[in-house]
Design a protein around this motif. Structure first.
Motif, PDB file in Angstrom:
ATOM      1  N   SER A  37       0.831  -1.215   0.000  1.00  0.00           N
ATOM      2  CA  SER A  37       0.000   0.000   0.000  1.00  0.00           C
ATOM      3  C   SER A  37       0.863   1.262   0.000  1.00  0.00           C
ATOM      4  CB  SER A  37      -0.990  -0.015   1.171  1.00  0.00           C
ATOM      5  OG  SER A  37      -0.278   0.034   2.384  1.00  0.00           O
ATOM      6  N   LYS A  38       2.143   1.122   0.352  1.00  0.00           N
ATOM      7  CA  LYS A  38       3.056   2.283   0.293  1.00  0.00           C
ATOM      8  C   LYS A  38       3.333   2.705  -1.160  1.00  0.00           C
ATOM      9  CE  LYS A  38       5.178   0.843   4.634  1.00  0.00           C
ATOM     10  NZ  LYS A  38       4.730   1.899   5.576  1.00  0.00           N
ATOM     11  N   ILE A  39       3.207   1.755  -2.091  1.00  0.00           N
ATOM     12  CA  ILE A  39       3.311   2.117  -3.519  1.00  0.00           C
ATOM     13  C   ILE A  39       2.085   2.946  -3.907  1.00  0.00           C
ATOM     14  CG2 ILE A  39       3.428   1.210  -5.898  1.00  0.00           C
ATOM     15  CD1 ILE A  39       5.997   0.734  -4.277  1.00  0.00           C
ATOM     16  N   ILE A  40       0.927   2.560  -3.383  1.00  0.00           N
ATOM     17  CA  ILE A  40      -0.320   3.272  -3.700  1.00  0.00           C
ATOM     18  C   ILE A  40      -0.322   4.682  -3.096  1.00  0.00           C
ATOM     19  CG2 ILE A  40      -2.841   3.242  -3.423  1.00  0.00           C
ATOM     20  CD1 ILE A  40      -2.643   0.135  -3.391  1.00  0.00           C
ATOM     21  N   ASN A  41       0.125   4.808  -1.848  1.00  0.00           N
ATOM     22  CA  ASN A  41       0.034   6.135  -1.207  1.00  0.00           C
ATOM     23  C   ASN A  41       1.296   6.983  -1.367  1.00  0.00           C
ATOM     24  OD1 ASN A  41       1.874   5.308   0.800  1.00  0.00           O
ATOM     25  ND2 ASN A  41       0.236   4.590   2.160  1.00  0.00           N
ATOM     26  N   GLY A  42       2.272   6.483  -2.160  1.00  0.00           N
ATOM     27  CA  GLY A  42       3.463   7.291  -2.425  1.00  0.00           C
ATOM     28  C   GLY A  42       4.504   7.236  -1.321  1.00  0.00           C
TER      29      GLY A  42
END
Length: 427
Positions: free
Chosen positions: A270-275
Motif C-alpha cells: 500500500s506504500k506504492i499506492i500512497n506514495g
C-alpha cells in the motif's frame, strides 16, 4: 502466499501407501465400477480475486457437464498451508478428494515418491492440442517425476519490479532504462535523496518476501544455470553467486521502509499506492491491489518493468490440479482436468484472478492492458524458471529449511551464517 511448513514425512507416507499399493489392480477394477459422479474439489480460494475466479471456472464446467455434481470443499487460511495439511492427511488415509489446488513441480514430490498420483498424459494432456499450447516451463512442472500428473491453471509472474510513477519522476529516475540490479540500487539512493519516500517497500516479518527477492537477484546476477545448481542442491558449487545475491539484498535493506519488520506484504504494497515508497519487488498479484484502488491507474500512477537483469525470463508461480490414483470419481476428474487445461477454463479464470493462462492460445479480449503485456512477455520468454519461494523448484521439506535460513537472514543480515544454513537445507 506465505509460509508452508507442514511437509509430508516420506517414510510414513511410503509405509501407509505400500499396503494400499499391494491391493493392486484387481481391487481397483471393482472400485472403478462403483465410481461416483460427484466431483469433490478442495482449494484455498475462498475470498477476493481467487474466490471470484474459481466460481466462474466452476460455472463454465457445470455448463459443459451439467450431469456432474460439483462438491466444492474449500479450506481457507494459512496461505494454502491449512489445505496442505488436510490433503496430506486425506491422501495418507487413502481417502483423497477427486482433485485439489496445489503447487506443481517439486512441491508434489512427496506424492510422486509415494506413487499416489496417476499418469494423465494419455487421458488429459494428449486430448486436443493441449500439450502444444503450453510452453516448456509449465509443462516441466506438470511432470515432477518425469510423467504428467497435474494440470497448471494459471501463472503468476515473480520477477516484476513495480513502482509509483509520480515518486520516480520526482526523484529523476527512469525505471525503463534499468538493465542490471545496480541500476535499481542507484535509483533507490536517488529516491531517498530527492523525495521523502522509501526506496523499496518490503516486509521482513515472514521470510517469503526476502526469499523471493533473493531468488530473483540470483537469477538477475548469475543467470539460470547458477539458479538451477542451487535448487538442485549443489549449493557449494555456487557459493560465491549465492553469497553475492545475499549481499545485494542486504544492501537494499537500508532503503526498506522503517516498519518492514512489523508490516505484512499488503501493508508494504500500500506504500506504492500512497506514495510512501518508490519500488516493490512482488509477484504480479500485487497489481490486484492497484487495480482495486480508485483513481490509481496503470501507467499513469503505477507501472512495472521486468526485474533488472532478468529480461527474457518469466519466473513461474503456478497453481495446478493433480489426479490422485485412488480417485473417488475418475471419469468426472478426467473431465474436470481437461477443462482446467482448456481455452474456455483458462479464459474464464485468469482475468478474474489477475494471472495469465499457461496456454498460449487463449483470447486476450478479457484481459486488461497490464496482463496483456505480461502475456507478451511470457510468450516471448526464453526461460521460465520455477519459483523457490512458492514451492515449484524445491521439495516441501527443503523449502521449510530454506525459509528457516532466510528468517535468520531477516533478523541478522549475516551472509556467511545464512549461506551455511542454505547449504544444510538440502542435506
Amino acid at each position: 502466499m506465505g509460509a508452508h511448513d507442514d511437509t509430508l514425512s516420506r517414510r510414513t507416507y511410503l509405509k501407509t501407501t505400500g499396503a494400499a499399493a499391494a491391493v493392486g489392480l484387481g481391487g481397483l477394477t471393482g472400485y472403478l465400477d462403483a465410481q461416483s459422479n460427484t466431483l469433490e474439489v478442495q482449494h484455498w480460494w475462498t475470498g477476493g480475486d481467487g474466490g471470484r475466479a474459481i466460481s466462474v471456472l466452476f460455472e463454465g464446467f457445470k455448463q459443459k457437464y451439467p450431469d456432474i455434481k460439483v462438491n466444492e470443499n474449500p479450506v481457507a487460511g494459512g496461505a494454502g498451508q491449512n489445505l496442505h495439511t488436510v490433503i496430506k492427511k486425506r491422501v495418507l488415509n487413502n481417502n483423497p478428494p477427486s482433485t485439489w489446488q496445489d503447487w506443481p513441480g517439486q512441491n508434489l514430490t512427496p506424492y510422486t515418491d509415494a506413487g499416489v498420483l496417476k499418469d494423465i498424459e494419455q487421458s488429459v494432456w494428449n486430448q486436443g492440442n493441449m500439450k502444444s499450447a503450453y510452453l516448456e516451463g509449465p509443462k516441466r512442472v506438470a511432470q515432477p517425476a518425469g510423467n504428467y500428473v497435474t494440470v497448471p491453471l494459471n501463472i503468476h509472474r515473480l520477477n516484476n519490479l513495480f513502482y509509483n510513477v509520480e515518486v520516480v519522476e520526482r526523484a529523476g529516475v527512469d525505471p525503463t532504462s534499468f538493465s542490471k540490479p545496480s541500476d535499481l540500487l542507484n535509483a533507490m539512493r536517488k529516491v531517498e535523496n530527492n523525495t521523502d519516500a522509501a526506496g523499496m517497500a518490503h516486509q521482513t516479518q515472514s521470510p517469503w518476501s526476502t526469499l523471493q527477492l533473493w531468488e530473483t537477484e540470483l537469477l538477475a546476477r548469475h543467470g539460470q544455470q547458477a539458479y538451477d545448481q542451487f535448487v538442485n542442491g549443489n549449493v557449494g558449487a555456487v557459493e560465491s553467486q549465492v553469497k553475492d545475491a545475499l549481499e545485494a539484498v542486504k544492501g537494499y535493506r537500508q532503503y526498506f521502509n522503517d516498519d518492514a519488520g512489523s508490516v505484512d506484504w499488503t501493508q508494504a504494497n500500500s506504500k506504492i499506492i500512497n506514495g510512501g515508497a518508490a519500488f516493490i519487488h512482488q509477484g504480479d498479484w500485487a497489481a490486484g491491489m492497484y487495480r482495486g484502488q480508485d483513481g490509481f491507474e496503470y501507467e499513469q500512477h503505477w507501472n512495472q518493468v521486468t526485474y533488472p537483469g532478468t529480461d527474457g525470463m518469466y519466473s513461474l508461480v503456478i497453481d495446478s490440479f493433480p489426479f490422485p490414483k485412488n480417485n473417488p470419481s475418475p471419469d468426472a476428474t478426467t473431465k474436470f482436468l481437461r477443462y482446467v487445461g482448456s481455452v474456455d477454463g483458462q479464459r474464464r479464470f485468469n482475468p478474474k484472478k489477475g494471472s495469465i493462462p499457461p496456454r498460449t492460445d487463449v483470447p486476450r479480449d478479457a484481459f486488461g492492458p497490464f496482463l496483456r503485456s505480461q502475456m507478451d512477455d511470457f510468450q516471448n520468454s526464453r526461460a521460465q524458471p520455477p519459483s523457490t519461494a512458492h514451492g515449484l523448484a524445491v521439495a516441501p521439506e527443503q523449502l521449510t529449511n530454506v525459509e528457516g535460513a532466510i528468517s535468520t537472514f531477516n533478523s541478522t543480515w549475516n551472509v556467511q551464517r545464512t549461506f551455511s544454513q542454505l547449504q544444510r537445507a538440502f542435506q
